[in-house]
Each structure stands twice: as C-alpha cells, then as structure tokens.
Design an enzyme around this catalytic site. Structure first.
Site, PDB file in Angstrom:
ATOM      1  N   CYS A   1       0.817  -1.228   0.000  1.00 52.67           N
ATOM      2  CA  CYS A   1       0.000   0.000   0.000  1.00 52.67           C
ATOM      3  C   CYS A   1       0.849   1.276   0.000  1.00 52.67           C
ATOM      4  O   CYS A   1       0.358   2.340  -0.359  1.00 52.67           O
ATOM      5  CB  CYS A   1      -0.959   0.011   1.179  1.00 52.67           C
ATOM      6  SG  CYS A   1      -2.206  -1.267   1.043  1.00 52.67           S
TER       7      CYS A   1
ATOM      8  N   HIS B   1      27.641  -9.794 -13.456  1.00 53.62           N
ATOM      9  CA  HIS B   1      26.618 -10.677 -12.891  1.00 53.62           C
ATOM     10  C   HIS B   1      26.953 -12.097 -13.317  1.00 53.62           C
ATOM     11  O   HIS B   1      27.256 -12.350 -14.486  1.00 53.62           O
ATOM     12  CB  HIS B   1      25.234 -10.275 -13.413  1.00 53.62           C
ATOM     13  CG  HIS B   1      24.186 -11.330 -13.220  1.00 53.62           C
ATOM     14  ND1 HIS B   1      23.927 -11.889 -11.989  1.00 53.62           N
ATOM     15  CD2 HIS B   1      23.351 -11.937 -14.097  1.00 53.62           C
ATOM     16  CE1 HIS B   1      22.974 -12.799 -12.121  1.00 53.62           C
ATOM     17  NE2 HIS B   1      22.601 -12.852 -13.390  1.00 53.62           N
TER      18      HIS B   1
ATOM     19  N   ASN C   1      24.216 -19.146 -10.436  1.00 54.08           N
ATOM     20  CA  ASN C   1      23.633 -17.821 -10.675  1.00 54.08           C
ATOM     21  C   ASN C   1      22.639 -17.527  -9.562  1.00 54.08           C
ATOM     22  O   ASN C   1      21.551 -18.082  -9.524  1.00 54.08           O
ATOM     23  CB  ASN C   1      22.946 -17.825 -12.047  1.00 54.08           C
ATOM     24  CG  ASN C   1      22.205 -16.526 -12.340  1.00 54.08           C
ATOM     25  OD1 ASN C   1      21.987 -15.702 -11.450  1.00 54.08           O
ATOM     26  ND2 ASN C   1      21.805 -16.351 -13.581  1.00 54.08           N
TER      27      ASN C   1
HETATM   28  C1  LIG Z   1     -11.727  -5.501   8.864  1.00 51.24           C
HETATM   29  C2  LIG Z   1     -12.573  -4.566   9.709  1.00 51.24           C
HETATM   30  C3  LIG Z   1     -13.523  -3.813   8.824  1.00 51.24           C
HETATM   31  C4  LIG Z   1     -13.336  -5.405  10.728  1.00 51.24           C
HETATM   32  O1  LIG Z   1     -14.144  -4.528  11.463  1.00 51.24           O
HETATM   33  P1  LIG Z   1     -14.341  -4.749  13.029  1.00 51.24           P
HETATM   34  O2  LIG Z   1     -15.368  -3.794  13.466  1.00 51.24           O
HETATM   35  O3  LIG Z   1     -13.015  -4.695  13.651  1.00 51.24           O
HETATM   36  O4  LIG Z   1     -14.951  -6.189  13.056  1.00 51.24           O
HETATM   37  P2  LIG Z   1     -14.601  -7.352  14.069  1.00 51.24           P
HETATM   38  O5  LIG Z   1     -13.266  -7.903  13.773  1.00 51.24           O
HETATM   39  O6  LIG Z   1     -14.834  -6.830  15.461  1.00 51.24           O
HETATM   40  O7  LIG Z   1     -15.689  -8.380  13.660  1.00 51.24           O
HETATM   41  C5  LIG Z   1     -17.056  -8.182  13.981  1.00 51.24           C
HETATM   42  C6  LIG Z   1     -17.856  -9.382  13.501  1.00 51.24           C
HETATM   43  O8  LIG Z   1     -18.108  -9.220  12.085  1.00 51.24           O
HETATM   44  C7  LIG Z   1     -17.757 -10.401  11.418  1.00 51.24           C
HETATM   45  N1  LIG Z   1     -17.345 -10.049  10.061  1.00 51.24           N
HETATM   46  C8  LIG Z   1     -16.080  -9.910   9.589  1.00 51.24           C
HETATM   47  N2  LIG Z   1     -16.116  -9.566   8.297  1.00 51.24           N
HETATM   48  C9  LIG Z   1     -17.412  -9.485   7.970  1.00 51.24           C
HETATM   49  C10 LIG Z   1     -18.094  -9.166   6.802  1.00 51.24           C
HETATM   50  N3  LIG Z   1     -17.433  -8.863   5.654  1.00 51.24           N
HETATM   51  N4  LIG Z   1     -19.428  -9.163   6.807  1.00 51.24           N
HETATM   52  C11 LIG Z   1     -20.117  -9.468   7.928  1.00 51.24           C
HETATM   53  N5  LIG Z   1     -19.528  -9.797   9.062  1.00 51.24           N
HETATM   54  C12 LIG Z   1     -18.185  -9.783   9.093  1.00 51.24           C
HETATM   55  C13 LIG Z   1     -16.674 -10.991  12.259  1.00 51.24           C
HETATM   56  O9  LIG Z   1     -16.548 -12.382  11.982  1.00 51.24           O
HETATM   57  C14 LIG Z   1     -17.139 -10.732  13.650  1.00 51.24           C
HETATM   58  O10 LIG Z   1     -18.101 -11.670  13.989  1.00 51.24           O
HETATM   59  P3  LIG Z   1     -18.163 -12.275  15.490  1.00 51.24           P
HETATM   60  O11 LIG Z   1     -18.405 -11.083  16.371  1.00 51.24           O
HETATM   61  O12 LIG Z   1     -19.300 -13.221  15.415  1.00 51.24           O
HETATM   62  O13 LIG Z   1     -16.836 -12.904  15.702  1.00 51.24           O
HETATM   63  C15 LIG Z   1     -11.676  -3.580  10.487  1.00 51.24           C
HETATM   64  O14 LIG Z   1     -10.896  -4.301  11.395  1.00 51.24           O
HETATM   65  C16 LIG Z   1     -10.828  -2.733   9.602  1.00 51.24           C
HETATM   66  O15 LIG Z   1     -11.300  -1.826   8.949  1.00 51.24           O
HETATM   67  N6  LIG Z   1      -9.499  -2.982   9.609  1.00 51.24           N
HETATM   68  C17 LIG Z   1      -8.584  -2.272   8.760  1.00 51.24           C
HETATM   69  C18 LIG Z   1      -8.557  -2.953   7.429  1.00 51.24           C
HETATM   70  C19 LIG Z   1      -7.772  -2.126   6.393  1.00 51.24           C
HETATM   71  O16 LIG Z   1      -7.887  -0.929   6.335  1.00 51.24           O
HETATM   72  N7  LIG Z   1      -6.973  -2.816   5.569  1.00 51.24           N
HETATM   73  C20 LIG Z   1      -6.197  -2.204   4.574  1.00 51.24           C
HETATM   74  C21 LIG Z   1      -4.861  -1.882   5.114  1.00 51.24           C
HETATM   75  S1  LIG Z   1      -3.773  -1.359   3.808  1.00 51.24           S
END
Ligand SMILES: CC(C)(COP(=O)(O)OP(=O)(O)OC[C@H]1O[C@@H](n2cnc3c(N)ncnc32)[C@H](O)[C@@H]1OP(=O)(O)O)[C@@H](O)C(=O)NCCC(=O)NCCS
Length: 331
Positions: free
Chosen positions: A113, A258, A288
C-alpha cells in the site's frame, strides 16, 4: 532542483461490484460493510483482464495531461505488489505497451500500500541527482484475483479492489513548487499481519499441483535469446557507465559481471578487451544467484584483498525483463 507533477491519470476496471453482490457470495451485508468500512462499491477485473492494461490507461492519461509522448520519458517506476507475472514485473511490459523503443530503465517496486509513495521517492531521487528529466510513476493493483470471496475471506474481500493511478514527474527550479521531503519506514515484525503467503519461494509444487502440471510453476527461459542479448548489452552498458564518468575501459581495474553463465562473462570480458585477472568470476562455486551475485562477488573480492582504495570497479548485470545496467565506482 525539485520534482513536480506534470500530469496525472487513473483507470479502473469497468466491472462494478456492489456490497449486495458480495452478500450473494458470502455471509455479509451492505449495512455491515458500509458501517465498518464506508465502502459502497468497488471495481474488480473480469477473469483474464490484465492489471497492466489499467496501468497503461492511467499512464496514457497522465502523459496526455502532461502534454508528453511516451517517447519523451526517461524512466518508469512501477509500483505493484500484484504484478501480472511473478517475474519480470509490470514495468517492462508497460514500456513495451507504450511503444517506447528507447531502452529506458523500467523499475519495479513492491511495498504494497505504500508502493506509490516509495515509487515517488525513487523517481524524485533520480530526478534530483540528474540525468533524468521526466519519469512516469505508476501505482497499480489487482487484489480481486487473490481474495477468498467465500465467508472465510470476508474480512478482506469486502475491502480490497483493483485500480491504477499514474503521474508524470519532471524537474523544475521553481522554488515555489515540487516535492520537498519523504519520510519512509518499514517494520518486518508485522509482516504476516497483511500478507499473501504464496506463490512465494516457500510454496512447493505439491501445493500448486495444477500450475506445476502445466509447467507454469517453474522458471522458464529462452536461454539462447538471453545469451544473445546479454553478451551485447553488458559490455555496451559498461562502456556507457564509464563514458558518463569520463572514463574508458582502460580505467577498469576489476570487472565484476553478474554471474549468469561463465561463457557470458568470458564473452563480456573479451568484448571489453580485459585480461583474465581483470575479471572476477565465482559462478563455479555459487551458480547464478540472481540479484545476489554481484554483492557476493564484491564481498569475496574485498575480503581477499583484490581491491585497493581508488581501484576502478565496474559492475554489470543483465536479466529477466530484460533489464540490465552497470555501475562504475572507485573502491
Ligand atoms: C476488517 C474490519 C472492517 C473489521 O471490522 P471490526 O469492526 O473490527 O470487526 P470485528 O473484527 O470486530 O468483527 C465483527 C464481527 O463481524 C464479522 N465479520 C467480519 N467480516 C465481515 C463481513 N465482511 N461481513 C459481515 N460480518 C463480518 C466478524 O466475523 C465478527 O463476527 P463475530 O463477532 O461473530 O466474531 C476492520 O478491522 C478494519 O477496517 N481494519 C482495517 C482494514 C484495512 O484498512 N486494511 C487495509 C490496510 S492497507
């Protein structure tokens, strides 16, 4: 002198994937995705579409806005952690697709990223150290083909997408404009927190049986063509690097080519008119090792006392891409 952005461009695939489309393939919902990520829709390629094509379209737009033709570029810096092929990277493919006949450097960067920022820092450094006037910088990614779109992959599949952006960077002495500084970091302690495990060099063919059966898992090479180009390009490039330093082959104390193939090294040595003791080869003991051959050889020479302060050393390499280059330095 500073680097300024002369033009910008972008491209995304035509296919739009809405949150509801994902909800048909995994247990998720538009509401969950919107509230957790803000995302409403994204663009994913259709099977077979190339990331390079997005890079090409973005690049052409950026060139157009800059009022430049591809032939006016001095270099390409292409950032992607998802190149179309494992090697070479997308840089040389873009050079080819843009119809650039000149053998300008086409540099591939990963850095995920942060790829575009790192690519800009490289282009900026090239511009400020001279010799380069206009550099195309591309950031392009295809995430959709490497995501699990079942419920098991829903954490990532709802977030990542495909697209490309590009800028043309040029030098300017306008004190009011241009890139002023970079701040760059890395921290490998977190490498596995956002990663793709394969197909890295740890992945065994048994884990990719279909690709292995079709021969696509393995490194492939047209050896005769590689040989034919290498023996011309390496000496040509050594001479060019020497000329830029105001020197000729007479100045070379030691050539470290190389270690592609002893016969290639011998041909390069001969073409440059060097004696055996002026050329260092150790392929006999290492084979190599690709990007590692030159630093391994340098280390051996240094430890063996082959180099004295002030000695002129010429390094030259050629490989997949094709990419090649040389460096002349005083030890
Ligand atoms: C991934 C992300 C959206 C998850 O959001 P969150 O609020 O932390 O969600 P949680 O991990 O607490 O999960 C909540 C629940 O939703 C579920 N869940 C995860 N993905 C899901 C989806 N796509 N749809 C529905 N439910 C989902 C989980 O399994 C969890 O269920 P549980 O409570 O039964 O275990 C968040 O962590 C995030 O934005 N992270 C950064 C990701 C990012 O920016 N990546 C790029 C970096 S370059």
């Amino acid at each position: 002198m500073r680097s300024i952005i002369l033009g910008t461009g972008r491209a995304v695939p035509a296919r739009v994937v809405r949150n509801d489309d994902l909800a048909e393939r995994m247990e998720t919902s538009d509401e969950w995705i919107r509230s957790r990520t803000g995302i409403e829709e994204r663009h994913w390629i259709e099977p077979g579409e190339r990331g390079l094509e997005l890079g090409r379209r973005a690049a052409l737009e950026a060139l157009d806005r800059a009022g430049l033709a591809p032939a006016e570029l001095d270099a390409i810096v292409y950032a992607t952690s998802t190149p179309d092929h494992f090697l070479p990277g997308n840089g040389v493919y873009l050079q080819r697709e843009l119809g650039i006949d000149a053998t300008i450097p086409a540099i591939d960067l990963r850095m995920q990223c942060a790829g575009f920022i790192y690519a800009l820092s490289v282009a900026d450094a090239y511009l400020r150290t001279g010799g380069f006037r206009r550099i195309l910088v591309v950031g392009q990614e295809i995430q959709s083909t490497r995501m699990d779109v079942s419920t098991a992959g829903r954490y990532t599949a709802v977030i990542f997408a495909d697209g490309a952006g590009a800028v043309v960077l040029g030098g300017s002495d306008d004190p009011e404009r241009g890139i002023l500084a970079f701040d760059l970091h890395g921290d490998g302690r977190h490498a596995e927190k956002l990663w793709v495990e394969g197909p890295g060099s740890l992945v065994r063919p048994e884990q990719w049986p279909a690709q292995a059966a079709e021969g696509r898992y393995w490194l492939q090479m047209d050896g005769r063509e590689v040989f034919r180009h290498a023996v011309v390009r390496m000496p040509e490039s050594v001479r060019a690097a020497l000329a830029r330093a105001g020197l000729t082959t007479e100045a070379i104390k030691l050539l470290i080519p190389h270690q592609a193939n002893l016969r290639i090294s011998e041909a390069v040595q001969k073409e440059l008119g060097l004696r055996d003791e002026q050329t260092y080869n150790n392929i006999q003991r290492y084979g190599n090792t690709t990007a590692a051959t030159i630093p391994i050889a340098l280390d051996e020479c240094a430890r063996a006392g082959r180099l004295a302060p002030g000695d002129l050393v010429a390094l030259t390499a050629f490989g997949s891409g094709f990419v090649w280059g040389s460096c002349v330095l005083r030890w």
